[in-house]
Design a protein around this motif. Structure first.
Motif, PDB file in Angstrom:
ATOM      1  N   GLU A  62       0.876  -1.171   0.000  1.00  0.00           N
ATOM      2  CA  GLU A  62       0.000   0.000   0.000  1.00  0.00           C
ATOM      3  C   GLU A  62       0.911   1.219   0.000  1.00  0.00           C
ATOM      4  O   GLU A  62       1.818   1.330   0.828  1.00  0.00           O
TER       5      GLU A  62
ATOM      6  N   PRO B  40      -2.820   0.362  -4.262  1.00  0.00           N
ATOM      7  CA  PRO B  40      -3.684   1.305  -3.548  1.00  0.00           C
ATOM      8  C   PRO B  40      -2.863   2.464  -2.972  1.00  0.00           C
ATOM      9  O   PRO B  40      -1.781   2.245  -2.425  1.00  0.00           O
TER      10      PRO B  40
ATOM     11  N   THR C 230      -2.926   5.774  -0.394  1.00  0.00           N
ATOM     12  CA  THR C 230      -3.574   6.499   0.700  1.00  0.00           C
ATOM     13  C   THR C 230      -2.804   7.796   0.924  1.00  0.00           C
ATOM     14  O   THR C 230      -1.585   7.779   1.070  1.00  0.00           O
TER      15      THR C 230
END
Length: 273
Positions: free
Chosen positions: A81, A108, A110
């Motif tokens: 991530e 992903p 973030t």
């Protein structure tokens, strides 16, 4: 003024001694006396990465963290991530790079938003480097994020190992891995050329931070050299970048006036103070 014969340090940035007829800085003398086993460091990194199944990558949207993300995902097959800490002064191009690279690698992303104005205001007002405090705060936020997510490993895009090791143990059992340990600039650019990474025009040795340029100019005005000199000297010492390129990276930066004015305004600093 004496200059180190091995790296780019001089008497302004490090103590210089004459050793066997050659000027050497304190850091280079120590390096030569306790020379790291580069093959051992690389082997240790490979062994460690075989154990990593899941990790977060400290992803700034800059060139080095982009390479680290690529390697973690593509070379080592880690379930990753990408986590960006947006401290309020990330370049727009860096955020765009982060989104584009994450999408390209099917990772992903973030983005955690924080305000580091206190660190940056102090650095500009006192003419000092903001990097150590910024890095420490960012790593602590990433450490806490990893703990909340139940993830043991944080991968970063640093080229220099922790002494003789490519990792360090953080509190809570979190392990920081410097995945680019001992990777040369040429090797990193070979990977970047495969990716949809766009280089922003930023002052200083950065591809993501708006603060670095103004902070370097302030520091240069106060001390006459770059606060990045010793770090980049270490890259030369390890053979990760040549002297000529290194010296260009520590030259006095020229910042776009409009960007600098915007930063000072955002921090509530009157230029010239």
């Amino acid at each position: 003024m004496l200059k180190c014969s091995l790296c780019i340090n001089d008497e302004r940035t490090a103590k210089i001694k004459i050793v066997n007829g050659k000027p050497l800085c304190k850091e280079c003398i120590n390096y030569l006396a306790h020379k790291p086993d580069k093959e051992k460091i690389r082997a240790e990194l490979e062994e460690l990465m075989r154990k990593v199944d899941k990790a977060i990558v400290a992803f700034s949207g800059g060139k080095d963290s982009t390479v680290a993300l690529y390697l973690a995902k593509k070379r080592y097959g880690v379930d990753v991530e990408a986590v960006m800490i947006d401290h309020g002064f990330m370049a727009r191009e860096a955020i765009e790079n982060a989104k584009r690279i994450a999408k390209h690698l099917s990772v992903p992303l973030t983005i955690l938003h924080y305000d580091y104005s206190d660190i940056f205001r102090e650095a500009l007002l006192k003419g000092k480097s903001p990097c150590k405090k910024c890095s420490s705060r960012t790593m602590e936020k990433l450490r806490k994020y990893a703990l909340r997510r139940g993830i043991k490993y944080i991968i970063t895009g640093h080229e220099l190992p922790f002494g003789h090791h490519p990792y360090r143990l953080m509190s809570g059992g979190i392990v920081q891995i410097r995945l680019l340990s001992l990777m040369s600039e040429e090797e990193r650019f070979e990977i970047l050329n495969k990716l949809p990474f766009k280089f922003p025009e930023l002052a200083g040795y950065t591809t993501n931070c708006l603060i670095l340029g103004p902070a370097l100019r302030r520091y240069y005005g106060k001390h006459g050299y770059s606060f990045e000199t010793r770090r980049i000297a270490a890259l030369v010492r390890y053979g990760l970048i040549d002297k000529e390129k290194a010296l260009k990276k520590v030259s006095k930066p020229e910042n776009p006036k409009e960007i600098e004015e915007e930063i000072y305004k955002k921090l509530g600093i009157i230029q010239g103070k």
